[in-house]
Design a protein around this motif. Structure first.
Motif, PDB file in Angstrom:
ATOM      1  N   VAL A 174       0.813  -1.431  -0.061  1.00 48.70           N
ATOM      2  CA  VAL A 174       0.100   0.021   0.145  1.00 48.70           C
ATOM      3  C   VAL A 174       0.734   1.255   0.059  1.00 48.70           C
ATOM      4  N   SER A 175       2.140   1.032  -0.333  1.00 49.37           N
ATOM      5  CA  SER A 175       3.046   2.177  -0.557  1.00 49.37           C
ATOM      6  C   SER A 175       3.477   3.077   0.901  1.00 49.37           C
ATOM      7  N   ARG A 176       3.255   2.434   1.929  1.00 47.67           N
ATOM      8  CA  ARG A 176       3.613   3.102   3.276  1.00 47.67           C
ATOM      9  C   ARG A 176       5.128   2.845   3.465  1.00 47.67           C
ATOM     10  N   LEU A 177       5.602   1.654   3.013  1.00 46.82           N
ATOM     11  CA  LEU A 177       6.944   1.431   2.898  1.00 46.82           C
ATOM     12  C   LEU A 177       7.807   0.955   1.723  1.00 46.82           C
ATOM     13  N   ASP A 178       8.813   1.382   1.502  1.00 44.40           N
ATOM     14  CA  ASP A 178       9.605   0.977   0.179  1.00 44.40           C
ATOM     15  C   ASP A 178      10.212  -0.334   0.468  1.00 44.40           C
ATOM     16  N   ILE A 179      10.922  -0.848  -0.620  1.00 39.47           N
ATOM     17  CA  ILE A 179      11.509  -2.071  -0.532  1.00 39.47           C
ATOM     18  C   ILE A 179      12.436  -2.232   0.505  1.00 39.47           C
ATOM     19  N   ASN A 180      13.278  -1.026   0.921  1.00 38.11           N
ATOM     20  CA  ASN A 180      14.243  -1.061   1.993  1.00 38.11           C
ATOM     21  C   ASN A 180      13.575  -1.014   3.361  1.00 38.11           C
ATOM     22  N   GLY A 181      12.516  -0.484   3.243  1.00 33.04           N
ATOM     23  CA  GLY A 181      11.623  -0.411   4.758  1.00 33.04           C
ATOM     24  C   GLY A 181      11.226  -1.612   4.823  1.00 33.04           C
ATOM     25  N   ALA A 182      10.737  -2.234   3.791  1.00 35.88           N
ATOM     26  CA  ALA A 182       9.990  -3.755   4.133  1.00 35.88           C
ATOM     27  C   ALA A 182      11.049  -4.750   4.424  1.00 35.88           C
ATOM     28  N   LYS A 183      12.305  -4.564   3.842  1.00 36.11           N
ATOM     29  CA  LYS A 183      13.428  -5.590   4.186  1.00 36.11           C
ATOM     30  C   LYS A 183      13.635  -5.360   5.712  1.00 36.11           C
ATOM     31  N   GLN A 184      13.987  -4.091   6.196  1.00 34.93           N
ATOM     32  CA  GLN A 184      14.262  -3.753   7.734  1.00 34.93           C
ATOM     33  C   GLN A 184      13.005  -4.135   8.776  1.00 34.93           C
ATOM     34  N   SER A 185      11.748  -4.117   8.034  1.00 40.70           N
ATOM     35  CA  SER A 185      10.811  -4.687   9.093  1.00 40.70           C
ATOM     36  C   SER A 185      10.838  -6.148   9.270  1.00 40.70           C
ATOM     37  N   ASN A 186      11.219  -6.618   7.879  1.00 43.67           N
ATOM     38  CA  ASN A 186      11.057  -8.164   7.984  1.00 43.67           C
ATOM     39  C   ASN A 186      12.339  -8.744   8.772  1.00 43.67           C
ATOM     40  N   SER A 187      13.213  -7.867   8.667  1.00 44.52           N
ATOM     41  CA  SER A 187      14.486  -8.553   9.518  1.00 44.52           C
ATOM     42  C   SER A 187      14.422  -8.438  10.844  1.00 44.52           C
ATOM     43  N   LEU A 188      13.694  -7.247  11.431  1.00 42.32           N
ATOM     44  CA  LEU A 188      13.238  -7.357  12.856  1.00 42.32           C
ATOM     45  C   LEU A 188      12.217  -8.443  13.092  1.00 42.32           C
ATOM     46  N   ALA A 189      11.092  -8.550  12.023  1.00 33.78           N
ATOM     47  CA  ALA A 189      10.213  -9.697  12.550  1.00 33.78           C
ATOM     48  C   ALA A 189      10.944 -11.012  12.504  1.00 33.78           C
ATOM     49  N   GLU A 190      12.143 -11.302  11.864  1.00 36.32           N
ATOM     50  CA  GLU A 190      12.814 -12.525  12.014  1.00 36.32           C
ATOM     51  C   GLU A 190      13.610 -12.608  13.336  1.00 36.32           C
ATOM     52  N   GLN A 191      14.105 -11.373  13.834  1.00 33.63           N
ATOM     53  CA  GLN A 191      14.499 -11.515  15.211  1.00 33.63           C
ATOM     54  C   GLN A 191      13.371 -12.082  16.088  1.00 33.63           C
ATOM     55  N   ILE A 192      12.333 -11.267  16.073  1.00 29.28           N
ATOM     56  CA  ILE A 192      11.214 -11.687  16.858  1.00 29.28           C
ATOM     57  C   ILE A 192      10.807 -13.080  16.872  1.00 29.28           C
ATOM     58  N   LYS A 193      10.651 -13.817  15.645  1.00 30.25           N
ATOM     59  CA  LYS A 193      10.523 -15.196  15.451  1.00 30.25           C
ATOM     60  C   LYS A 193      11.605 -15.806  16.353  1.00 30.25           C
ATOM     61  N   GLN A 194      12.811 -15.641  15.999  1.00 30.14           N
ATOM     62  CA  GLN A 194      13.547 -16.608  16.956  1.00 30.14           C
ATOM     63  C   GLN A 194      13.770 -16.282  18.468  1.00 30.14           C
ATOM     64  N   GLN A 195      13.296 -15.101  18.883  1.00 28.98           N
ATOM     65  CA  GLN A 195      13.477 -14.945  20.095  1.00 28.98           C
ATOM     66  C   GLN A 195      12.102 -15.754  20.779  1.00 28.98           C
ATOM     67  N   ILE A 196      11.061 -15.943  20.160  1.00 29.83           N
ATOM     68  CA  ILE A 196       9.744 -16.474  20.551  1.00 29.83           C
ATOM     69  C   ILE A 196      10.178 -18.132  20.553  1.00 29.83           C
ATOM     70  N   ALA A 197      10.867 -18.350  19.371  1.00 30.23           N
ATOM     71  CA  ALA A 197      11.389 -19.783  19.374  1.00 30.23           C
ATOM     72  C   ALA A 197      12.134 -20.096  20.415  1.00 30.23           C
ATOM     73  N   ASN A 198      13.040 -19.412  20.905  1.00 31.83           N
ATOM     74  CA  ASN A 198      14.110 -19.492  22.161  1.00 31.83           C
ATOM     75  C   ASN A 198      13.385 -19.178  23.317  1.00 31.83           C
ATOM     76  N   GLY A 199      11.933 -18.974  23.642  1.00 37.80           N
ATOM     77  CA  GLY A 199      11.196 -18.681  24.944  1.00 37.80           C
ATOM     78  C   GLY A 199      11.858 -17.226  25.286  1.00 37.80           C
ATOM     79  N   GLN A 200      12.403 -16.482  24.691  1.00 34.76           N
ATOM     80  CA  GLN A 200      12.830 -15.195  25.067  1.00 34.76           C
ATOM     81  C   GLN A 200      11.732 -14.100  25.124  1.00 34.76           C
ATOM     82  N   TYR A 201      10.690 -14.303  25.651  1.00 40.18           N
ATOM     83  CA  TYR A 201       9.460 -13.306  25.346  1.00 40.18           C
ATOM     84  C   TYR A 201       9.463 -12.144  25.516  1.00 40.18           C
TER      85      TYR A 201
END
Length: 462
Positions: A210-237
């Motif tokens: 919806v054009s509120r982020l560009d490709i670089n912004g989306a990559k940064q968002s997804n990178s932080l989301a990946e960190q969250i996924k790993q922290q949840i998997a490790n029980g680091q809530y």
């Protein structure tokens, strides 16, 4: 009415609690339940003026649970979303009282008018909150045959959905064991924070589309989301909660402050601009500022200018009479949020599966332009269900939903149902569906609760 029970609510007020109060005509009642020693939970019950009594279809009750965690259903849900009056104490035409009795609870303890006498008594998990809520319902229902005849449907919004499904399992088990005398009508999850991981992964792709982020912004968002996924998997809530806060701040910066409650809006276009912040606590964004932001958005969408804090700590507190002088509405909400930091990012998909397997009716509804609990994320966690009806549900076609009975009118949403699972896509709505699409919300709650209220009452109300 301070020391005696009204005729209409005799059982409710005499047997539930020595500290229950109500209006003289019996249309409202309220009180505290001490769910644990020195932990006090506040409830407020409204009886609908449209109540229809017949043997085949009992009149329903809706228990509304707010999000946050730490947001007050007695305040926000009641006066800013679905209750009989708005924050200016004017009648709300679209109140859900048109279709059901309404029970608001400040859950968990420390929220709204609910309070604890010792900081060690705040809940630290959704399960703790579920146990307290079930205790409250036992106090309200077990000695009240009138309430027992009215099926209870829990409708939850945002983080309230996590409370709802966790409590739903506890309630269903208590009913089965005979410890709770209650007809369970089901659970409805409105834009609910059931799977935080799926929501944070939805933000980057959605905002890119919806054009509120560009490709670089989306990559940064997804990178932080990946960190969250790993922290949840490790029980680091708790760490995941802090990274969630970092991700929200990054998206706000990269999108020039997109509105998390409606991605079609810029926060500078509404009152949110005055409360947006990057201030953090050890458990994420400042809860006091989150609650103020939440409330101001609801006021702006409802077209009201009342101050909910002044209302709840002034006229309403005076009306209720039983709120201790030392308790201010929302005074402990920061602590509610902070104590749940270890559970905030935990998924509750398994509880939805348990409810479906128990035969409990589960409804999911989502606003089209919500970001914080985006439909894209909701659809993702639904596909993780182990429910044996999921494949057949997926294969069904959606049915369009209109306001009223005019099928030639504007499409307001879609619905799909299979067995005891139902999904509503609400067009044009953000995070707060009852405010953004009141007509469809009222029709939906009538269908969910199987309300026998006359169609004319709904038509006139809208």
């Amino acid at each position: 009415m301070e020391n005696k029970c009204s005729v209409v609510l005799l059982l409710l007020l005499c047997f539930v609690s020595a500290h229950a109060f109500g209006t003289q005509n019996g249309s409202e009642s309220w009180g505290y339940v001490e769910v644990r020693p020195k932990a006090h939970m506040f409830w407020w019950l409204y009886q609908s003026p449209n109540r229809v009594e017949n043997g085949s279809t009992p009149w329903p009750t809706v228990l509304w649970l707010q999000g946050g965690p730490g947001a007050s259903g007695v305040g926000l849900g009641n006066f800013q979303e679905i209750g009989p009056l708005d924050v200016n104490l004017n009648p709300r035409n679209s109140t859900w009282l048109n279709k059901a009795d309404l029970l608001f609870v400040d859950n968990p303890v420390g929220t709204g008018y609910s309070y604890v006498e010792d900081d060690s008594l705040f809940v630290k998990s959704d399960v703790d909150a579920a146990n307290d809520l079930t205790t409250l319902l036992k106090n309200l229902y077990n000695n009240n045959e009138t309430l027992q005849k009215s099926p209870l449907t829990i409708v939850a919004e945002s983080y309230g959905g996590k409370f709802a499904v966790t409590a739903g399992v506890t309630i269903a088990n208590a009913i089965k064991s005979g410890d709770l005398k209650l007809q369970f009508g089901g659970i409805a999850l409105g834009d609910s924070w059931i799977s935080p991981e799926d929501f944070v992964f939805s933000w980057g792709p959605l905002l890119l589309d919806v054009s509120r982020l560009d490709i670089n912004g989306a990559k940064q968002s997804n990178s932080l989301a990946e960190q969250i996924k790993q922290q949840i998997a490790n029980g680091q809530y708790e760490t995941a909660t802090n990274t969630w806060s970092e991700l929200e701040n990054a998206i706000s910066s990269l999108s020039n402050s997109v509105d998390f409650y409606n991605f079609m809006l810029d926060s500078k276009m509404d009152p949110l601009a005055t409360t947006s912040t990057t201030t953090s606590t050890t458990s994420g964004l400042s809860q006091a500022l989150i609650m103020k932001k939440y409330s101001m958005y609801l006021n702006s969408k409802a077209g009201t200018d009342g101050d909910i804090d002044s209302l709840m700590n002034g006229a309403i507190k005076d009306k209720l009479k039983i709120i201790p002088k030392s308790v201010s509405w929302g005074g402990q909400s920061n602590s509610v949020f902070e104590k749940l930091a270890g559970d905030f990012m935990k998924p509750r998909i398994d509880e939805v599966d348990q409810l479906l397997s128990l035969g409990v009716n589960v409804t999911v509804y989502n606003g089209q332009v919500d970001l914080i609990c985006a439909t894209k994320g909701t659809e993702a966690w639904v596909q993780k269900l182990k429910w044996d009806g999921l494949k057949d549900f997926n294969n069904l076609k959606r049915t369009p939903v209109y306001c009223g009975n005019n099928n030639d009118g504007e499409t307001k949403g879609f619905v799909k149902s299979y067995r005891n699972f139902h999904f509503y896509w609400i067009l044009g709505a953000g995070h707060f569906v009852p405010v953004d699409q009141p007509c469809i919300a009222l029709q939906m709650v009538a269908a969910i609760t199987q309300s026998p209220a006359p169609t004319a009452a709904v038509t006139n109300a809208l």
